[in-house]
Write an enzyme that holds these catalytic residues in place. Sequence first.
Site, short mmCIF file in Angstrom:
data_model
loop_
_atom_site.label_atom_id
_atom_site.label_comp_id
_atom_site.label_asym_id
_atom_site.label_seq_id
_atom_site.Cartn_x
_atom_site.Cartn_y
_atom_site.Cartn_z
N GLU A 1 -0.89 -0.43 -5.01
CA GLU A 1 0.55 -0.25 -5.28
C GLU A 1 0.78 1.26 -5.33
O GLU A 1 0.39 1.91 -6.30
CB GLU A 1 0.93 -0.91 -6.61
CG GLU A 1 0.71 -2.42 -6.64
CD GLU A 1 1.64 -3.19 -5.71
OE1 GLU A 1 2.64 -2.60 -5.25
OE2 GLU A 1 1.36 -4.36 -5.44
N CYS B 1 8.14 4.62 -9.25
CA CYS B 1 7.79 4.50 -7.83
C CYS B 1 8.96 3.92 -7.04
O CYS B 1 9.07 4.15 -5.84
CB CYS B 1 6.56 3.61 -7.67
SG CYS B 1 6.76 2.04 -8.52
P1 NAD Z 1 -2.80 9.22 -9.18
O1 NAD Z 1 -3.12 8.65 -7.85
O2 NAD Z 1 -2.96 10.66 -9.38
O3 NAD Z 1 -3.70 8.53 -10.30
C1 NAD Z 1 -3.68 7.13 -10.51
C2 NAD Z 1 -4.98 6.72 -11.17
O4 NAD Z 1 -6.06 6.90 -10.26
C3 NAD Z 1 -5.34 7.54 -12.41
O5 NAD Z 1 -5.80 6.64 -13.41
C4 NAD Z 1 -6.45 8.43 -11.91
O6 NAD Z 1 -7.35 8.84 -12.92
C5 NAD Z 1 -7.14 7.53 -10.92
N1 NAD Z 1 -7.96 8.20 -9.91
C6 NAD Z 1 -7.90 9.49 -9.49
N2 NAD Z 1 -8.83 9.70 -8.53
C7 NAD Z 1 -9.47 8.52 -8.32
C8 NAD Z 1 -10.49 8.07 -7.43
N3 NAD Z 1 -11.05 8.90 -6.55
N4 NAD Z 1 -10.87 6.79 -7.48
C9 NAD Z 1 -10.30 5.93 -8.35
N5 NAD Z 1 -9.32 6.28 -9.22
C10 NAD Z 1 -8.92 7.57 -9.20
O7 NAD Z 1 -1.32 8.71 -9.52
P2 NAD Z 1 -0.41 9.11 -10.78
O8 NAD Z 1 0.05 10.50 -10.61
O9 NAD Z 1 -1.09 8.71 -12.04
O10 NAD Z 1 0.83 8.11 -10.58
C11 NAD Z 1 1.95 8.48 -9.86
C12 NAD Z 1 1.95 7.79 -8.51
O11 NAD Z 1 1.83 6.39 -8.70
C13 NAD Z 1 3.24 7.98 -7.76
O12 NAD Z 1 2.97 8.22 -6.39
C14 NAD Z 1 3.95 6.64 -7.92
O13 NAD Z 1 4.85 6.33 -6.90
C15 NAD Z 1 2.78 5.71 -7.92
N6 NAD Z 1 3.14 4.44 -8.55
C16 NAD Z 1 3.26 3.33 -7.77
C17 NAD Z 1 3.65 2.13 -8.34
C18 NAD Z 1 3.80 0.88 -7.52
O14 NAD Z 1 3.88 -0.19 -8.11
N7 NAD Z 1 3.84 0.94 -6.20
C19 NAD Z 1 3.91 2.07 -9.71
C20 NAD Z 1 3.78 3.21 -10.47
C21 NAD Z 1 3.39 4.40 -9.89
#
Ligand code: NAD
Length: 520
Positions: A250, A284
Amino acid sequence: MVALAQAAGDAGFVDKLVIHSPSSGALLGEAPVQTAEDVRDAVARARKAQAAWGALSVRERCHALRAFRHKVAQHADDLARAVSTENGKPLQEALVHDVLPFCDLMAYFERRAPGILAPQSISLHLMMQRRSYLHCVPRGVVGVIGPWNFPFSIPIGDAVMALFAGNAAVIKPSEVTPLIALQAKALWDEACKDEPRLHPDLIQIVTGRGLTGAALCTSGVDQVMFTGSVPTGKKVAVACAERLIPCVLELGGINPAIVTADADIERTAHAILWGAFANSGQVCASISRVYVARPIAEQLTARVVELAGTLVQGDPLNADNELGAMTFLPQIAIGQAILDDAIAQGARVRCGGTPNGRYFPPTVLDNVAHGSRITQDESFTPLLAFVPVDDTETAIRYANDSDKGLMAYVFAGDEEQGARIAERLEAGTTMVNNAIDSHGAPGTPWQGVKQSGLGQVHSAQGLRDLCQVRHVQTRSWLPWMSKELWWYPYSPKVYGVFLQAVKSLWGGGGVDRIMRAIGK
Ligand code: NAD
């Protein structure tokens, strides 16, 4: 993306997470940075607990999970305050966007999961002497990786979906907001005391930065549910592909709204206002770019600007406030750069524009050039761009001109006409005359197309996807036949029988017509 930026200074598995309030800066608490070994241990404990949980009937699991829902609902105020404090969103949003939909999701699947996961028979065609059915088997342990913008409803909601399907869940919350997940885990442990079929190890939290999330993907989990940015989602997809385990992704969006000339200006203005500025645009599904029919463009923009001027921004814990603080400091610079680019390309700032510390004011721009960054890059800040268009075809073309496809919106006086436009938009969900809240309807799929994701959460399909859906085939009639006609031995005579069958069944003759008439 933003948490990733923070993780760039990541010293690996060392140190600890120190969490401060986004609004006041006060120290809120700390959480460990857990190692790959910690993660593997958590998965092993989860797997042990899952054996008994997965053996329960779906109905028993649904009954047992009620204890957790009761705990969450009884502590709704504490949880809402904790979300608001750690994330910086207004208290009402913490309750109505995080805690309330979670409770509704639980109640929804408690009632429906037994039906959704019940064996399904398949109507067979040629092999009508057989009986086929699908049955759902839990996958085992599901890894859940969460973002910071819905720090309760997303990771804890995904985890309970996994549990309804008979799995255990190991959650890696965002490093920006880990405390609320730990608070939810404490409530889970409380629920386990009230309900003996629940085991504390069925939900576990591993805190840390990106490396801990990466370790979860390679820890032996059977599926990953990831919510976050597109770049991180791709890394998760690669890690899962190497292990041939499924993942649900997502990801981000840059969500368009199309407004037709006959739209109800008042409802449209209120919907766009809320859709763009709820959670300070850190959603998002936020409305980012509005393609509005030129004849009503100024009237609509002016009304949104007027309404934006009434929004009260301040301490998120004050229940009167409508916009809180930005959760993650580096996001402000990202939004500012996108805003500066829009202005450089001729956009006019109608309100807002200058962040004040952690507070980013609701900002409306018009005269925006489609193609500038504000129409292409997710800002995750309260930035809203108006682009007047001459016709609906142009609006549809601009709306689809994006590598992302999470949400889209249509505002139209004629809802049927709106639905026809919606069907042409490249988005996982398109809402007509509504904004952002379809995540709160657990029966509907939450999903992105294009770079916005893979698979879905919520909905009957989302629940089934958390299982291995296995196929069983038995014989239902002709049980006395010692063999099927197409088994050995082969012979010219049997070949001739099949050849005749192909010609008469499907060659357009009388038998073909009879078979079609009886629906075979
Ligand atoms: P991010 O991708 O920076 O981090 C998300 C999670 O991934 C964190 O817990 C982080 O620690 C983890 N992570 C980082 N590197 C990783 C790796 N290599 N392997 C596995 N996990 C890893 O995202 P964010 O800044 O926390 O969230 C914001 C983003 O999320 C925005 O782009 C937003 O649109 C999206 N989002 C999408 C939805 C949806 O339902 N489509 C909902 C909420 C947020």
